[in-house]
Structure formats: C-alpha cells, structure tokens
Design a protein around this motif. Structure first.
Motif, mmCIF file in Angstrom:
data_model
loop_
_atom_site.group_PDB
_atom_site.id
_atom_site.type_symbol
_atom_site.label_atom_id
_atom_site.label_comp_id
_atom_site.label_asym_id
_atom_site.label_seq_id
_atom_site.Cartn_x
_atom_site.Cartn_y
_atom_site.Cartn_z
ATOM 1 N N LYS A 24 0.855 -1.175 0.000
ATOM 2 C CA LYS A 24 0.000 0.000 0.000
ATOM 3 C C LYS A 24 0.896 1.231 0.000
ATOM 4 O O LYS A 24 1.744 1.387 0.873
ATOM 5 C CB LYS A 24 -0.898 0.007 1.243
ATOM 6 C CG LYS A 24 -1.831 -1.182 1.347
ATOM 7 C CD LYS A 24 -2.597 -1.168 2.668
ATOM 8 C CE LYS A 24 -3.494 -2.385 2.797
ATOM 9 N NZ LYS A 24 -4.184 -2.428 4.117
ATOM 10 N N GLU A 31 0.076 6.299 -6.835
ATOM 11 C CA GLU A 31 -0.290 5.121 -7.618
ATOM 12 C C GLU A 31 -0.186 5.387 -9.123
ATOM 13 O O GLU A 31 0.331 4.560 -9.877
ATOM 14 C CB GLU A 31 -1.701 4.667 -7.254
ATOM 15 C CG GLU A 31 -1.811 4.099 -5.839
ATOM 16 C CD GLU A 31 -3.204 3.590 -5.529
ATOM 17 O OE1 GLU A 31 -4.047 3.583 -6.450
ATOM 18 O OE2 GLU A 31 -3.444 3.205 -4.367
ATOM 19 N N CYS A 137 0.585 -3.209 -12.348
ATOM 20 C CA CYS A 137 0.053 -2.040 -13.066
ATOM 21 C C CYS A 137 -0.317 -2.400 -14.506
ATOM 22 O O CYS A 137 -0.011 -1.653 -15.447
ATOM 23 C CB CYS A 137 1.062 -0.893 -13.038
ATOM 24 S SG CYS A 137 1.548 -0.359 -11.388
#
Length: 272
Positions: A24, A31, A137
């Motif tokens: 996280k 992000e 991703c």
C-alpha cells in the motif's frame, strides 16, 4: 561439506506467478506515478527487476505501506534507465555512483539500484535466471528471485531499519523457490551472516525448521566448528560497517578497527 550431487537445489520455475499481495503506497496519489513508471520501464526495453517491498509482498502476502518502488538492474543498464527517464522529463539524481540513483516527478520517486552500498552485491545475469514474471500495473514485469531477494536484505541491519523479518518471511513462504546452493555461493565469504539468519528463522519458527536443508546447516555448523579451533585473526576488523556505516563509525575512527577494506591495528596478544 557439499550438497549431494543429485540433490535438486532449485525449482528453477520461471513460469508467471500470481502475486500474493501488493504493498500500500503511503501516498495514494503516487499510484498513478508508479503505474506510469512501470509502463515507461517496459517500453524502454532495458532489463530490470522489481524488488524491495513489492517483491516481499508478492512472495509472502504481506501488504505493508511503502513510500516508493525499488528497481534493480545491471550497472550498465543503470545508466540507460536514468538517461531514458531524463529524456522523458523526469528529474534524475545519481545519489551514489557505487550503487544508487533516484528518479522523481514532483514529490514522487523511485530508486534504481545496481549493487549494495559496499559494492559486494552487484546485480548481474544471475539475478535474471530465476526471476519470475507477474502482473504489476497491468504490465508483465520480472520480480527478483527469492534467492536474490534474500541476499539483498541480509545486510540491511541499521538502527532504524532491519530486514531480518523479511528474510524470515520469504524463507517461510517461498522456501521452495530458493536456490540454496546459489545463496551459499553469494554469501560464501560472509557465511556467518547466512548462518545467523538461518538460526534466527529456526528460533522464530521451531515447527518449520525443515524448510532449511539439513546439508546447508551441516555445512555452516561444520565451518563454525573448524573456525573455533583456529587462532584469532591478527588484524582488528569491524565488518559491522557492512550493516551500518553510521552505527559502527566509532570502531573505525577511534577504536583502531579496520573497515571492510583497509588497514587496522594488530590485535594485542596480551588482550587475549
């Protein structure tokens, strides 16, 4: 004592793996930055590995907060990666030409690493042999092998940061992916560091001692037994600087111990 010739020391399973978890980011706004960085890395076609917290999470399922992403590469490719991102408008800093660069965009950044701070852990082709592919991703990237991941964390033992728990957790959750022979080769000169981590694992998880091969414990304990029968080294050495240059600075500057390299005082026989 060596491992039996017919012993399977590594699964060498390079098939794609499904990450057990992802970290996280402390800053949720990072992000998009991380996703953009991964896409740019893939598109530049320079070999790289995802390591650090992302790799630990992938192997163990531990999802903890992290401020950045660690990218490992070979020394020659380090320059290519930095040049590529600089040409795309990112800020580039060579923090330490012996091992570390930093690429940033505003307050977001990631590290590019090609060795350990003392130069004893260069990233080379061996790191890519057992690398595993996983999705990050929406891109297929390679993650550092469990063997190399452990090696990269063995010496991280500073006052404010200790990666011993990561080593223990990777052994627990990915022991079948560790090439124990290669790990011993990596730590051949510093075999006591490996023994310390293995004993630490055995103490933490007494019911999981079988995760470590018997031949490896026998080899390391045999070395320890042989060492006890030898005279003490004549040169005063402090290898603690491989853990922390700051915490063990006084040993070198005031107490006459040699650093990882260089000369130190000779041990006074009357002290023994």
């Amino acid at each position: 004592m060596n491992a039996p010739a017919n012993m399977d020391l590594s699964t060498r399973d390079n098939s794609p793996m499904e990450a057990k978890a992802v970290p996280k980011l402390i800053d949720p706004d990072a992000e998009a930055f991380v996703a953009s960085v991964i896409r740019d890395l893939v598109e530049c076609r320079v070999p790289f590995l995802v390591a650090g917290t992302y790799a630990v999470s992938a192997y163990t399922g531990i999802s903890r907060e992290t401020k950045d992403c660690d990218i490992f590469c070979k020394a020659g490719d380090f320059l290519r990666i930095l040049s590529n991102f600089q040409s795309h408008g990112y800020s580039v800093d060579v923090i330490d030409e012996r091992w570390l660069g930093k690429i940033s965009q505003g307050r977001h950044f990631f590290d590019v690493i090609f060795a350990s701070p003392d130069g004893t852990m260069p990233v080379n082709d061996n790191w890519f042999e057992d690398a595993r592919r996983f999705q990050m991703c929406d891109c297929s990237v390679r993650i550092a092998g469990a063997t190399e991941l452990i090696w990269s964390k063995c010496f991280v033992q500073l006052r404010h940061r200790y990666d011993g728990a990561d080593v223990a957790h990777v052994i627990l959750k990915a022991h079948d992916k560790i090439d124990w022979r290669k790990l011993l080769e990596y730590l051949e000169v510093n075999w006591e560091v490996l023994l310390i981590h293995l004993l630490n694992f055995r103490w933490i998880y007494p019911s999981e001692r079988d995760k470590i091969p018997d031949w490896l414990m026998d080899e390391l304990l045999d070395r320890l037994s042989a060492q006890r029968d030898l005279p003490l080294p004549q040169t005063k050495i402090c290898r603690g600087r491989m853990y922390s240059r700051v915490d063990f600075e006084i040993d070198v500057k005031e107490w006459g111990f040699a650093d990882v390299s260089g000369d130190g005082e000779w041990r006074d026989e009357e002290e023994s």
